[in-house]
Scaffold this motif. Structure first.
Motif, PDB file in Angstrom:
ATOM      1  N   TYR A 169      -4.577   0.438  -2.632  1.00  0.00           N
ATOM      2  CA  TYR A 169      -5.055  -0.827  -1.331  1.00  0.00           C
ATOM      3  C   TYR A 169      -3.798  -1.558  -1.337  1.00  0.00           C
ATOM      4  O   TYR A 169      -2.797  -0.939  -0.538  1.00  0.00           O
ATOM      5  CB  TYR A 169      -5.681  -1.221  -3.095  1.00  0.00           C
ATOM      6  CG  TYR A 169      -7.106  -0.610  -3.256  1.00  0.00           C
ATOM      7  CD1 TYR A 169      -7.946  -0.615  -2.145  1.00  0.00           C
ATOM      8  CD2 TYR A 169      -6.654  -0.256  -4.142  1.00  0.00           C
ATOM      9  CE1 TYR A 169      -9.007   0.243  -2.304  1.00  0.00           C
ATOM     10  CE2 TYR A 169      -8.110   1.273  -4.457  1.00  0.00           C
ATOM     11  CZ  TYR A 169      -9.261   0.501  -3.811  1.00  0.00           C
ATOM     12  OH  TYR A 169      -9.881   1.366  -4.550  1.00  0.00           O
ATOM     13  N   MET A 198       0.635  -1.193  -0.127  1.00  0.00           N
ATOM     14  CA  MET A 198      -0.090  -0.204   0.029  1.00  0.00           C
ATOM     15  C   MET A 198       0.846   1.504  -0.188  1.00  0.00           C
ATOM     16  O   MET A 198       1.986   1.296   0.813  1.00  0.00           O
ATOM     17  CB  MET A 198      -0.704   0.475   1.164  1.00  0.00           C
ATOM     18  CG  MET A 198      -2.057   1.506   1.129  1.00  0.00           C
ATOM     19  SD  MET A 198      -2.912   1.411   2.527  1.00  0.00           S
ATOM     20  CE  MET A 198      -4.087  -0.479   3.048  1.00  0.00           C
ATOM     21  N   SER A 243      -0.613  -3.600   4.041  1.00  0.00           N
ATOM     22  CA  SER A 243       0.023  -2.575   5.223  1.00  0.00           C
ATOM     23  C   SER A 243       0.441  -3.127   6.133  1.00  0.00           C
ATOM     24  O   SER A 243      -0.214  -4.244   6.773  1.00  0.00           O
ATOM     25  CB  SER A 243      -0.741  -1.751   4.969  1.00  0.00           C
ATOM     26  OG  SER A 243      -0.810  -0.677   6.151  1.00  0.00           O
ATOM     27  N   ARG A 255     -11.143  -5.469   2.341  1.00  0.00           N
ATOM     28  CA  ARG A 255      -9.650  -4.898   3.171  1.00  0.00           C
ATOM     29  C   ARG A 255      -9.939  -6.833   4.455  1.00  0.00           C
ATOM     30  O   ARG A 255     -10.931  -6.938   5.411  1.00  0.00           O
ATOM     31  CB  ARG A 255      -9.900  -3.952   3.741  1.00  0.00           C
ATOM     32  CG  ARG A 255      -8.738  -3.898   3.996  1.00  0.00           C
ATOM     33  CD  ARG A 255      -8.241  -2.847   5.357  1.00  0.00           C
ATOM     34  NE  ARG A 255      -7.296  -1.877   4.982  1.00  0.00           N
ATOM     35  CZ  ARG A 255      -6.799  -0.962   6.185  1.00  0.00           C
ATOM     36  NH1 ARG A 255      -7.704  -0.740   6.971  1.00  0.00           N
ATOM     37  NH2 ARG A 255      -5.237  -0.380   6.180  1.00  0.00           N
TER      38      ARG A 255
END
Length: 314
Positions: free
Chosen positions: A78, A72, A81, A172
């Motif tokens: 997107y 990300m 992370s 997510r």
């Protein structure tokens, strides 16, 4: 059970007038009172959920070097992370140590909706197939929820349909690794925040999710991964759209002790068409309670929310 109601939406899906009206009343009440509810008999196939849960756990078990193949970044909102790299409470103006989680996200697969084609790490064909199927099934659930919302707001059942035909929704997944040492002061698994968009559909696994009640105290939402339900909450856009009649409620994920067990959740952040003008829903304003917010496109609304989180102005 907590103060978050469990609502059976099966009668709505059976398409009877009485069933639809009853479900709409229950959900409308939850949206006004707490902005959170849990749905059962939702219509999402159990196999799709099971495959998604397993594929996501396998992804987070990969070496970090593989997960970082799709990071990300400022240019790609997107992807992956890493652990402690995000602090959700920044969007509320609160600084805390990094959240005790890692994440991976995809956006829509529609050039009308986004400028960001989906990206995947190497050798991810099976994961990609499972994730794309889950994305489509949960998007259909979002459409069903919005049909219920329309009736709860005294609108035509299809009122939202033309506003979500090139939606900008994000899927997510979040992994909260087992903690081997106590968290730092003020550190949470996911710090307090509200969501930005229309609705969030969460598949939750394990304890830790808390919702802020009207009395200022947090309520536990005790739902496990084996429960065939989804947690639904409203985002800031929906509160604004309904002229504050419905609530976008602050929530968080807390550590359950000095050595919390691994936890996983999967969130679908539904965002309406970015070019849709959001102005007070007609049934949500009266002479006594006129519209509070200036019209704004959904895309600009999201930009402002993201900008606040990183201390930029738009």
């Amino acid at each position: 059970m907590s103060g978050v109601p469990i609502i059976d939406i099966g009668p709505f899906l059976e398409d009877s007038k009485e069933g639809k009206e009853a479900v709409a009343r229950e959900i409308g009440h939850a949206c006004r009172e707490i902005g959170f509810f849990i749905v059962k008999n939702h219509g999402v196939p159990a196999g799709v959920i099971r495959d998604m849960w397993a594929a996501t756990a396998s992804y987070f078990d990969l070496p970090v070097s593989i997960k970082r193949e799709v990071p990300m970044t400022d240019d790609y909102p997107y992807g992956y992370s890493g652990f402690e790299e995000e602090v959700l409470s920044k969007s509320e103006g609160t600084e805390r140590p990094g959240d005790l989680k890692e994440c991976f996200a995809i956006g829509p697969d529609n050039p009308k909706a986004t400028q960001y084609p989906r990206k995947w790490h190497s050798n991810s064909d099976e994961m990609r197939k499972v994730w794309e199927k889950y994305y489509e099934e949960i998007n259909e659930l979002a459409r069903r929820i919005l049909r219920i919302f329309a009736l709860a707001l005294d609108l035509e059942e299809n009122w939202f349909e033309g506003k979500i035909d090139h939606h900008n929704s994000a899927l997510r997944a979040l992994n909260y690794p087992e903690t081997e040492k106590p968290p730092r002061p003020g550190q949470l698994r996911a710090s307090e925040h509200t969501d930005y968009g229309s609705i969030t559909i969460l598949k939750s696994g394990g304890p830790g999710l808390q919702v802020l009640g009207r009395d200022g105290n947090y309520l536990d939402v005790e739902i496990g991964s084996d429960d065939d339900v989804f947690v639904i909450n409203l985002g800031d856009l929906m509160q604004m759209w309904t002229n504050d009649q419905w609530r976008s409620t602050k929530h968080r994920v807390v550590c359950t002790g000095d050595h919390s067990k691994r936890r996983q959740s999967i969130a679908f952040f539904h965002n309406i068409n970015s070019d849709q003008l959001v102005e007070c829903i007609p049934t949500c304003a009266t002479e006594e309670t006129p519209a509070k917010y200036e019209p704004i496109t959904a895309g600009e609304h999201l930009m402002r929310k993201h900008g606040a989180a990183v201390s930029k102005k738009y």
